[in-house]
Design a protein around this motif. Structure first.
Motif, PDB file in Angstrom:
ATOM      1  N   ALA A 175     -64.489  14.665  -4.987  1.00  0.00           N
ATOM      2  CA  ALA A 175     -64.192  15.326  -6.288  1.00  0.00           C
ATOM      3  C   ALA A 175     -63.452  14.054  -7.112  1.00  0.00           C
ATOM      4  CB  ALA A 175     -63.141  16.461  -6.242  1.00  0.00           C
ATOM      5  N   HIS A 176     -63.708  14.378  -8.446  1.00  0.00           N
ATOM      6  CA  HIS A 176     -62.677  13.519  -9.376  1.00  0.00           C
ATOM      7  C   HIS A 176     -61.151  13.874  -9.210  1.00  0.00           C
ATOM      8  CE1 HIS A 176     -62.276  10.757 -12.715  1.00  0.00           C
ATOM      9  NE2 HIS A 176     -61.524  11.541 -13.085  1.00  0.00           N
ATOM     10  N   ASP A 200     -57.908  15.856  -9.608  1.00  0.00           N
ATOM     11  CA  ASP A 200     -57.765  17.111 -10.376  1.00  0.00           C
ATOM     12  C   ASP A 200     -58.930  18.087 -10.533  1.00  0.00           C
ATOM     13  OD1 ASP A 200     -55.056  16.583 -10.662  1.00  0.00           O
ATOM     14  OD2 ASP A 200     -55.197  15.874 -12.798  1.00  0.00           O
ATOM     15  N   HIS A 201     -60.015  18.036  -9.983  1.00  0.00           N
ATOM     16  CA  HIS A 201     -60.865  18.728  -9.950  1.00  0.00           C
ATOM     17  C   HIS A 201     -60.768  19.867  -8.839  1.00  0.00           C
ATOM     18  CE1 HIS A 201     -64.117  16.508 -12.595  1.00  0.00           C
ATOM     19  NE2 HIS A 201     -62.793  16.605 -13.029  1.00  0.00           N
ATOM     20  N   LYS A 233     -59.862  19.507  -5.503  1.00  0.00           N
ATOM     21  CA  LYS A 233     -60.192  19.278  -3.953  1.00  0.00           C
ATOM     22  C   LYS A 233     -59.146  19.876  -3.086  1.00  0.00           C
ATOM     23  CE  LYS A 233     -59.503  15.485  -2.011  1.00  0.00           C
ATOM     24  NZ  LYS A 233     -59.662  13.993  -1.867  1.00  0.00           N
ATOM     25  N   VAL A 240     -66.945  19.839  -8.677  1.00  0.00           N
ATOM     26  CA  VAL A 240     -67.065  19.615 -10.050  1.00  0.00           C
ATOM     27  C   VAL A 240     -66.292  20.460 -10.769  1.00  0.00           C
ATOM     28  CG1 VAL A 240     -68.248  18.605 -11.861  1.00  0.00           C
ATOM     29  CG2 VAL A 240     -69.326  18.253  -9.831  1.00  0.00           C
ATOM     30  N   ASP A 241     -65.263  20.026 -11.605  1.00  0.00           N
ATOM     31  CA  ASP A 241     -64.501  21.022 -12.572  1.00  0.00           C
ATOM     32  C   ASP A 241     -65.466  21.538 -13.540  1.00  0.00           C
ATOM     33  OD1 ASP A 241     -61.305  20.777 -13.696  1.00  0.00           O
ATOM     34  OD2 ASP A 241     -62.880  21.688 -14.923  1.00  0.00           O
ATOM     35  N   GLN A 245     -64.236  20.148 -17.125  1.00  0.00           N
ATOM     36  CA  GLN A 245     -64.649  18.923 -17.323  1.00  0.00           C
ATOM     37  C   GLN A 245     -65.676  18.268 -17.079  1.00  0.00           C
ATOM     38  OE1 GLN A 245     -61.858  16.958 -18.122  1.00  0.00           O
ATOM     39  NE2 GLN A 245     -60.161  18.727 -17.968  1.00  0.00           N
ATOM     40  N   GLU A 260     -67.139  13.401 -13.714  1.00  0.00           N
ATOM     41  CA  GLU A 260     -66.350  12.336 -14.087  1.00  0.00           C
ATOM     42  C   GLU A 260     -66.723  11.072 -13.274  1.00  0.00           C
ATOM     43  OE1 GLU A 260     -64.622  12.396 -16.745  1.00  0.00           O
ATOM     44  OE2 GLU A 260     -63.577  14.211 -17.294  1.00  0.00           O
ATOM     45  N   THR A 281     -66.268  11.290  -9.503  1.00  0.00           N
ATOM     46  CA  THR A 281     -67.668  12.358  -9.204  1.00  0.00           C
ATOM     47  C   THR A 281     -68.698  11.261  -8.518  1.00  0.00           C
ATOM     48  OG1 THR A 281     -66.640  13.688 -10.704  1.00  0.00           O
ATOM     49  CG2 THR A 281     -68.585  14.467  -9.401  1.00  0.00           C
ATOM     50  N   ASN A 320     -66.141  24.461  -9.538  1.00  0.00           N
ATOM     51  CA  ASN A 320     -64.815  24.889  -9.265  1.00  0.00           C
ATOM     52  C   ASN A 320     -64.153  25.232 -10.587  1.00  0.00           C
ATOM     53  OD1 ASN A 320     -62.650  25.885  -7.825  1.00  0.00           O
ATOM     54  ND2 ASN A 320     -61.606  23.935  -8.002  1.00  0.00           N
ATOM     55  N   LYS A 321     -63.154  26.192 -10.582  1.00  0.00           N
ATOM     56  CA  LYS A 321     -62.185  26.821 -11.690  1.00  0.00           C
ATOM     57  C   LYS A 321     -63.253  27.492 -12.548  1.00  0.00           C
ATOM     58  CE  LYS A 321     -59.318  22.334 -11.577  1.00  0.00           C
ATOM     59  NZ  LYS A 321     -58.634  21.493 -12.263  1.00  0.00           N
TER      60      LYS A 321
END
Lengths: 383, 597
Positions: free
Chosen positions: B12-13, B15-16, B18, B103-104, B107, B110, B113, B132-133
């Motif tokens: 993940a990037h 803050d996404h 993980k 992946v967020d 966002q 990124e 990613t 996610n999120k």
């Protein structure tokens, strides 16, 4: 034996905008000095008995603040009478700090009738807009009248001035000083403004609306002022102090010569019997101790030999005549040149101090950089 | 047995989400009791948690009873999420058969990613996209699905919709791991091949190697050989992490776990090396091993010279756990004795610096980081220059080469112009631009690494209001017109401030650095000139005026303590300055070279 007493009056008419000292503004109406004066009398009687039984004479008495003249005539009368009643005074130099905004002919009369013979007049500046910035409550004309009143009532009149103020150009300070010198005071103190955190003036400066002069400019102001004072016949005898012959402040000399003194009143400091101590800083703690018959001392510590030597140097070097080698050795049992060999060598190389066969002193260049000198001697770690 | 094992990782990037997803998987499979559950168990070091970055990777064995009532062993291998640790990521990917690509939902895709995805594809991993999120108000699941299709070519509808924070969709993730990721394929009968994908040093048991057994099996009392290090050890213990270390009889092909074998130094147990049976060795090591090579160097000096030995001991200890960190004693005329240290990248450098100061209580001066330059000498000899001050004189050099990186920036389209301008300022060469969506673009530039470590990332963030994401990898060395700029303070060269610059930028950087030093260095008791010079030629000059005033003038009511305290404070302030010759210089001066431009 001769000794010195300081009495603290923690009241002002109003708080100045640059002040972070222990003082309560009476203008708020929350404080009544009567109770404090009662406690002060208790402490004076306690201290007075101690001094008398030890065979001491008080030869300098200094009443400072705060603003002692913020008190009413009756209160002043009570305070001064207490001093006369309890202290073993021996024809002392008796100084009271005076604020030009709170002095009137009746207060001046009360002071002189009790034997006050020296006043220190906190003029600070003679520019009305800068006086307002500082939170001083008088005008230049009123300061002038206050000086005349002092001149008529007291044998020795000292004036305090402040350099490095906001909106003060180099010439402005000289203009103020020249006016003051026309009055011919016996003693002049030149201080530079120290911004204390948490004061309204510090906040105004921090907000960027009120730029202070650069340190360089203040240094120039002080240099120019020293020349003016020298031409007018004043001796530069301490970093910030100038006096006509015979008018150096004997009380302050006690501090600078690292001699013992007793401080009386809220938060007052003493140096007595090889110890330093500080009185309670809150009125309630101060009252509680005194009312149970105890000295109102909050902290007290013995001065180590090393600390005493450092104090003798960092205080003594404030005097332009400096510190004598033989006096130092007689007092501490060690030769300065041995104890502080490396520090002295370093400072000599930088040209901050100079010495001859009998004394070391600040060099002309070291006066404005005195802290650079003093930090060399401080071992640190002391509270 | 082997067909009930799934080895996977999460990529993940930053803050996404993980770490949060990893926590949920552990929680769901009961790997930890709630009491043991700290917030993000996989991020162990305090520092990692503070920065929200996983530095050390780890592996956890989970037991999962699937919807079809089958028991599975799932090995979740954590990967570090930063460009400095690309090689470590590649080794842990090599230990897996599949990856969750997180992946967020706000966002979208990124730079990291993509970088991690490309790495995963190189290792032929089965990719399971996870959006996610989805609980967030601004989540745009459809847009992210479209990006997955357009950019990566994964069917958007195969993406799992998850909120790790709220625990939504966690079971779907586990089911997908079981059904979509293939089981491991090695053979237990073959000679042992186990891939070391991480290791850490334990002061009681020595090095603990994290391994994936590819073929064969490994048991206690077996003699093993590290194939690249060419050293033989006897296995003391094997086991796996649940996530606490749990002993077992054997680790067989397909399994992930740990090996303790009395190894005293992480250097003998390097990430990427292959463990084999010393008695019946495999013919070949596993592919892909390389030694970690430092990309960035800086000087570390104790402010107080007496702390030199403590610094050396601290570096030795950190090095036990971090084979990528290198350090060599170095002497600076200005700073005295210290070390030239090599790091994988800037983050790695900052982490080591902070650990030295925080865990070992050292007060350090760090010189500005530098890349490694390759210098061809007039005599034909080639040198590696890790310290700018040591760049030989212009006359002795035939040519200088510097490292370039391939730099990928993903950015909203309105900032494309700003990013291009920045890359050009930083001597970048444009290589490609792609639209990931109508409003986002992927820019690829070739940029000198020295420019990246200067201030590229900060400028990128500020010029794109934080919307750009960056990733890069080393391309190779290229010739450039480079010169050394020396800084003279009070007429003496301060070697620790020398820097290497492209000749076209040298004048400007020299001017800016002298200007900053004038601000940073406190006024001394005499006037101090600050100059920048190339060889003997002065290219910039500033003057620090002499200190004129430092005096306390009042002694209120005999309160000498107040005065002493102020003097003591001034004295303590001076102790924090580095005395160089007769000049007192604050620590930040040595990093000032970074902030210019």
């Amino acid at each position: 034996m001769e000794t010195a007493v300081y009495v603290h009056v923690p009241y002002c008419a109003t708080k100045c905008h640059y002040c972070d000292f222990l003082s309560f503004p009476l203008s708020l109406g929350r404080h009544a000095p009567g109770e404090y004066l009662r406690l002060l009398e208790t402490e004076l009687s306690l201290r007075g008995r101690e001094l008398a039984s030890g065979g001491y004479n008080v030869t300098t008495l200094y009443i400072g603040g705060g603003t002692p003249t913020a008190l009413t005539c009756a209160e002043l009368d009570r305070l001064l009478s207490s001093c006369l009643r309890h202290l073993p005074l021996a024809n002392p130099e008796w100084t009271v700090e005076v604020n030009p905004g709170t002095l009137d002919p009746w207060k001046a009369f009360v002071l002189s009738r009790h034997g006050v013979n020296r006043v220190s007049l906190g003029v600070q500046d003679l520019d009305n807009s800068r006086l307002a910035l500082l939170g001083r409550t008088y005008t230049a004309a009123e300061a002038c009248r206050a000086f005349t009143l002092c001149r008529e009532n007291f044998a020795s009149v000292a004036v305090d001035l402040l350099a490095g103020l906001p909106q003060q150009a180099a010439d402005d300070f000289a203009v103020t000083l020249v006016k003051v010198l026309e009055w011919r005071p016996d003693h002049v103190s030149l201080y530079s403004l120290k911004l204390a955190e948490g004061t309204p003036l510090a906040a105004a400066v921090a907000s960027g609306n009120l730029p202070l002069p650069e340190d360089d400019e203040t240094a120039d102001m002080l240099l120019a002022a020293r020349e003016l004072l020298a031409e007018a016949g004043y001796e530069h005898y301490e970093i910030a102090n100038f006096a006509l012959p015979g008018h150096a402040c004997r009380h302050n000399l006690v501090y600078w010569l690292n001699k013992p003194y007793i401080g009386v009143g809220l938060g007052a400091h003493s140096h007595w019997g090889g110890k330093r101590s500080a009185n309670a800083k809150t009125l309630s703690a101060y009252a509680a101790l005194l009312d149970s018959g105890l000295p109102p001392v909050e902290t007290e510590w013995a001065v180590t030999e090393r600390e005493a030597m450092e104090d003798t140097l960092i205080l003594g070097l404030r005097l332009l005549k400096g510190v004598g080698f033989s006096e130092f050795t007689a007092r501490h049992g060690y030769d300065i040149r041995r104890v502080f060999a490396a520090e002295l060598e370093y400072l000599l190389r930088l040209g901050l101090i100079e010495y001859d066969f009998s004394r070391i002193r600040l060099a002309a260049n070291g006066i404005n950089l005195a802290n650079e000198v003093f930090t060399q001697f401080i071992s640190g770690g002391q509270s | 047995m082997q067909d009930r094992i799934r080895n996977f990782c999460i990529i993940a990037h930053i803050d996404h989400g993980k770490s949060t997803l990893a926590d949920r998987l552990l929680e769901f499979t009961g790997a930890l009791s709630p009491r043991e559950m700290t917030d993000q168990v996989l991020d162990q070091l305090e520092l990692e948690r503070e920065r929200g970055i996983t530095i050390k990777l780890q592996a956890v064995r989970l037991s999962y009873r699937s919807g079809s009532k089958q028991e599975y062993i799932l090995n979740l291998i954590d990967t570090p999420g930063h460009v400095d640790f690309t090689y470590e990521v590649s080794r842990s990917l090599a230990a897996c058969e599949g990856a969750l690509l997180v992946v967020d939902a706000v966002q979208g895709i990124e730079a990291q990613t993509l970088a991690n995805l490309y790495l995963a594809l190189e290792h032929n991993l089965e990719i399971i996209p996870v959006i996610n999120k989805i609980d967030l108000k601004s989540a745009d699941v459809e847009k992210v699905k479209q990006e997955l299709e357009d950019v990566i070519g994964l069917p958007g509808d195969e993406a799992l919709l998850v909120s790790a924070k709220e625990g939504i969709g966690v079971e779907d993730v586990l089911e997908a791991v079981v059904s979509r990721i293939p089981p491991p394929s090695g053979k237990q009968a073959n000679p042992l091949q186990a891939l070391i994908f991480d290791s850490h040093y334990d002061s009681y048991r020595g090095v603990i190697a994290y391994v994936r057994v590819m073929n064969g099996e490994i048991r206690p009392r077996m003699k093993i050989r590290m194939m690249s290090a060419e050293k033989v050890f006897e296995v003391a213990e094997v086991g796996y992490f649940r996530p606490l270390m749990t002993r077992s009889e054997v680790l067989v092909a397909g399994e992930v776990g740990y090996v303790v074998a009395g190894v005293k130094n992480v250097r003998d147990c390097r990430v990427g090396d292959t463990i084999t049976d010393a008695v019946r060795p495999a013919a070949e090591p596993l592919p892909g091993y390389r030694k970690a090579v430092p990309m960035v160097y800086c000087g570390l000096y104790p402010v107080d010279g007496a702390e030199y030995d403590s610094l050396r001991e601290a570096l030795e200890k950190l090095n036990l756990n971090d084979a990528a960190l290198t350090y060599e004693p170095e002497t600076s005329a200005a700073l005295g004795f210290g070390f030239r240290c090599g790091f994988l990248g800037l983050l790695h450098m900052e982490i080591i610096q902070e650990r030295l100061e925080r865990e070992y209580g050292l007060n350090l001066i760090t010189t500005a980081p530098s890349v490694v330059y390759r210098v061809k000498m007039a005599g034909g000899e080639e040198r590696q220059i890790e310290n700018p001050a040591l760049l030989p004189k212009a006359g002795e050099i035939t040519s200088v080469e510097e490292p370039y990186v391939n730099c990928r920036v993903i950015v909203p389209t309105q900032y494309v112009g700003a990013v291009m301008e920045l890359c050009q300022e930083k001597r970048g060469t444009f290589s490609n631009m792609e639209y990931l969506a109508a409003d986002r673009a992927l820019l690829t530039y070739e940029v000198p690494l020295s420019e990246i470590i200067f201030d590229f990332f900060d400028l990128l963030k500020s010029r794109t209001r934080g919307y750009a994401s960056l990733d890069y990898e080393l391309l190779g060395y290229r010739k450039a017109s480079l010169v050394k700029v020396d800084i003279l303070i009070n007429g003496e060269t301060l070697d620790a401030l020398s820097f290497i610059s492209h000749v076209d930028r040298a004048y400007q950087r020299g001017r800016e650095l002298t200007g900053r030093l004038r601000e940073i260095i406190p006024r001394q008791l005499f006037e101090v000139p600050v100059q920048a010079a190339i060889g003997n030629k002065v290219i910039a000059r500033e003057t620090i005026k002499a200190l004129r005033k430092n005096v306390l003038d009042k002694c209120y009511g005999g309160d000498i303590t107040r005065k002493r305290k102020l003097l003591e404070k001034q004295k303590a302030g001076k102790k924090r300055l580095k005395q160089v010759g007769s000049i007192e210089i604050p620590q930040e001066a040595f990093m000032a070279v970074l902030g210019i431009d």
